[in-house]
Design a protein around this motif. Sequence first.
Motif, PDB file in Angstrom:
ATOM      1  N   SER B 203      -5.358   7.936  -9.323  1.00 33.15           N
ATOM      2  CA  SER B 203      -4.892   6.868 -10.230  1.00 33.15           C
ATOM      3  C   SER B 203      -3.494   6.410  -9.854  1.00 33.15           C
ATOM      4  O   SER B 203      -3.223   5.204  -9.750  1.00 33.15           O
ATOM      5  N   LEU B 204      -2.597   7.379  -9.664  1.00 29.57           N
ATOM      6  CA  LEU B 204      -1.203   7.051  -9.362  1.00 29.57           C
ATOM      7  C   LEU B 204      -1.103   6.318  -8.026  1.00 29.57           C
ATOM      8  O   LEU B 204      -0.419   5.290  -7.911  1.00 29.57           O
ATOM      9  N   THR B 205      -1.815   6.837  -7.011  1.00 27.79           N
ATOM     10  CA  THR B 205      -1.756   6.215  -5.683  1.00 27.79           C
ATOM     11  C   THR B 205      -2.311   4.786  -5.748  1.00 27.79           C
ATOM     12  O   THR B 205      -1.720   3.861  -5.177  1.00 27.79           O
ATOM     13  N   ALA B 206      -3.445   4.625  -6.445  1.00 26.73           N
ATOM     14  CA  ALA B 206      -4.056   3.285  -6.542  1.00 26.73           C
ATOM     15  C   ALA B 206      -3.071   2.319  -7.183  1.00 26.73           C
ATOM     16  O   ALA B 206      -2.877   1.188  -6.696  1.00 26.73           O
ATOM     17  N   GLY B 207      -2.422   2.753  -8.262  1.00 25.67           N
ATOM     18  CA  GLY B 207      -1.461   1.892  -8.954  1.00 25.67           C
ATOM     19  C   GLY B 207      -0.279   1.546  -8.076  1.00 25.67           C
ATOM     20  O   GLY B 207       0.103   0.371  -7.962  1.00 25.67           O
ATOM     21  N   VAL B 208       0.295   2.573  -7.430  1.00 30.58           N
ATOM     22  CA  VAL B 208       1.498   2.352  -6.599  1.00 30.58           C
ATOM     23  C   VAL B 208       1.172   1.450  -5.406  1.00 30.58           C
ATOM     24  O   VAL B 208       1.921   0.506  -5.104  1.00 30.58           O
ATOM     25  N   VAL B 209       0.036   1.711  -4.752  1.00 31.75           N
ATOM     26  CA  VAL B 209      -0.333   0.916  -3.569  1.00 31.75           C
ATOM     27  C   VAL B 209      -0.584  -0.542  -3.967  1.00 31.75           C
ATOM     28  O   VAL B 209      -0.090  -1.473  -3.326  1.00 31.75           O
ATOM     29  N   LEU B 210      -1.341  -0.729  -5.069  1.00 31.58           N
ATOM     30  CA  LEU B 210      -1.643  -2.086  -5.529  1.00 31.58           C
ATOM     31  C   LEU B 210      -0.352  -2.832  -5.890  1.00 31.58           C
ATOM     32  O   LEU B 210      -0.159  -3.990  -5.511  1.00 31.58           O
ATOM     33  N   PHE B 211       0.530  -2.146  -6.587  1.00 28.61           N
ATOM     34  CA  PHE B 211       1.793  -2.773  -6.998  1.00 28.61           C
ATOM     35  C   PHE B 211       2.614  -3.137  -5.760  1.00 28.61           C
ATOM     36  O   PHE B 211       3.181  -4.230  -5.682  1.00 28.61           O
ATOM     37  N   ALA B 212       2.660  -2.218  -4.791  1.00 27.69           N
ATOM     38  CA  ALA B 212       3.460  -2.462  -3.567  1.00 27.69           C
ATOM     39  C   ALA B 212       2.907  -3.665  -2.818  1.00 27.69           C
ATOM     40  O   ALA B 212       3.680  -4.498  -2.320  1.00 27.69           O
ATOM     41  N   ILE B 213       1.567  -3.780  -2.749  1.00 29.10           N
ATOM     42  CA  ILE B 213       0.962  -4.911  -2.042  1.00 29.10           C
ATOM     43  C   ILE B 213       1.394  -6.217  -2.702  1.00 29.10           C
ATOM     44  O   ILE B 213       1.820  -7.166  -2.031  1.00 29.10           O
ATOM     45  N   PHE B 214       1.314  -6.252  -4.035  1.00 20.76           N
ATOM     46  CA  PHE B 214       1.696  -7.477  -4.750  1.00 20.76           C
ATOM     47  C   PHE B 214       3.196  -7.749  -4.615  1.00 20.76           C
ATOM     48  O   PHE B 214       3.607  -8.894  -4.459  1.00 20.76           O
ATOM     49  N   ALA B 215       3.996  -6.690  -4.701  1.00 27.29           N
ATOM     50  CA  ALA B 215       5.452  -6.867  -4.614  1.00 27.29           C
ATOM     51  C   ALA B 215       5.833  -7.460  -3.261  1.00 27.29           C
ATOM     52  O   ALA B 215       6.779  -8.230  -3.146  1.00 27.29           O
ATOM     53  N   LEU B 216       5.079  -7.114  -2.224  1.00 27.84           N
ATOM     54  CA  LEU B 216       5.401  -7.616  -0.887  1.00 27.84           C
ATOM     55  C   LEU B 216       4.798  -8.994  -0.613  1.00 27.84           C
ATOM     56  O   LEU B 216       5.399  -9.817   0.069  1.00 27.84           O
ATOM     57  N   LEU B 217       3.587  -9.231  -1.144  1.00 30.43           N
ATOM     58  CA  LEU B 217       2.884 -10.460  -0.769  1.00 30.43           C
ATOM     59  C   LEU B 217       3.049 -11.631  -1.718  1.00 30.43           C
ATOM     60  O   LEU B 217       2.853 -12.777  -1.335  1.00 30.43           O
ATOM     61  N   LEU B 218       3.369 -11.357  -2.984  1.00 38.65           N
ATOM     62  CA  LEU B 218       3.422 -12.492  -3.934  1.00 38.65           C
ATOM     63  C   LEU B 218       4.785 -13.168  -3.964  1.00 38.65           C
ATOM     64  O   LEU B 218       5.796 -12.509  -3.940  1.00 38.65           O
TER      65      LEU B 218
END
Lengths: 200, 218
Positions: B203-218
């Motif tokens: 759960s934690l990894t999924a959340g952190v990875v998803l957030f990082a992807i958005f933080a970098l790409l959006l």
Amino acid sequence: MTFDKINRRTHLYMGLFLMPWLLMYGVSSFIVIHQSWFRSEEAPVWEPLFEKSYSRPVNSQGVNNEPDLRAAAQEILKDCNLEGAFWANKPNPDTMHIDRFSFWEAIRLTYSIKDQKLKAERQRMRPNQAVVRMHFRGGYGQPTFLNKFWGLLVDIACIGIILWVASGLIMWWRLPKLRAWGAVAVGGGVLSFLLLIWTL
Amino acid sequence: MNSSVAGEVPAAPSSEKSGRSISRLIRRVHMFTGLFLAPWMLMYALSTLVMTHSDFVFSFYSSKSPTMVTERELDYTRSFPTNVTREQIGQQILQDVGLDGTHYVSGGKDGKPVVVNRQHALVAQRITFDASKSKVVIEREEFRTPTFLERLHRRRGYNHPYALEDTWGFTVDVAVVTMVFWSLSGVWLWWELKTTRGWGTLSLTAGVVLFAIFALLL
């Protein structure tokens, strides 16, 4: 699996998944409230990106973000390989402004319809400004899949907070030893909140 | 471990004991702050949903802005010297009509009426002073739940010279600092539950990875 266990696990796993969003909302809210401490009001400098001859008819009469104006702006962004979230306005019949924004930068495009010139400038954001931009981003009004998915995640975070409150209350109630102090905390919170709203 | 039988089992090393008491303290603070701040969190979650789905929410109403209902109309004969600012005029009017509190002032230029927008959490008021008619009109906004939630969400406190405003600002500060604490203490509390480490890591990894992807790409 019992209801209690499902409740506990929902609270825990949802909390772990949404932890980055909760952290971001906490930090960004603090920055928004205390803007002067973080120099958030200081706008970064605009750097020139390009200026070129450009021609595209813009039929819109100029109401901010009206569908026709947005459609024209989207075409211009596509021509410049700058597709993404944006706002558009037409302050006068000869000029069109497009604000293409992301968490880490803002690109301002000025299209002079009369002179057929397109000018682009970029503003890079500091980390504290990027976090605040994350805070204010939500909804489904912007193009591209990533923008809409972010809107969905914001909705999930909101529903997550409501579920944390509900599951937290159930978890507390199932601990008989802590009911009295818990009741003081719940009662104190609800009363303080209502009193503030009533008098504020 | 039950305290009543604590003496019958071998004593735990002191470092383990202090670790347990810290863990217990974090657990209690996590829970009691959560219980106390539940109304603030509900308000922020509901108001965010209202703001991100405003087109849908306001489709249930006949207009986007709530209508203003006239409360009172008063004769107001006080005159103001020309060197007085509209903010000072607004402040004086509020004191005269017994509505002193957080507000902002608009209008008042080129002979136009001075408009004092008196902020309230529940229903906002608008006080209009027309010097040419020596009249003050007090209107209140029709109550709407979405508008009320949005107003509370946007209210930060500290920006006006009123103790209540600072009190609200302080509670908002407490809520946001506690949000950071919940995030960090939640990870700590999860790590202590060995049986949930597998799914928790996922759960934690999924959340952190998803957030990082958005933080970098959006």
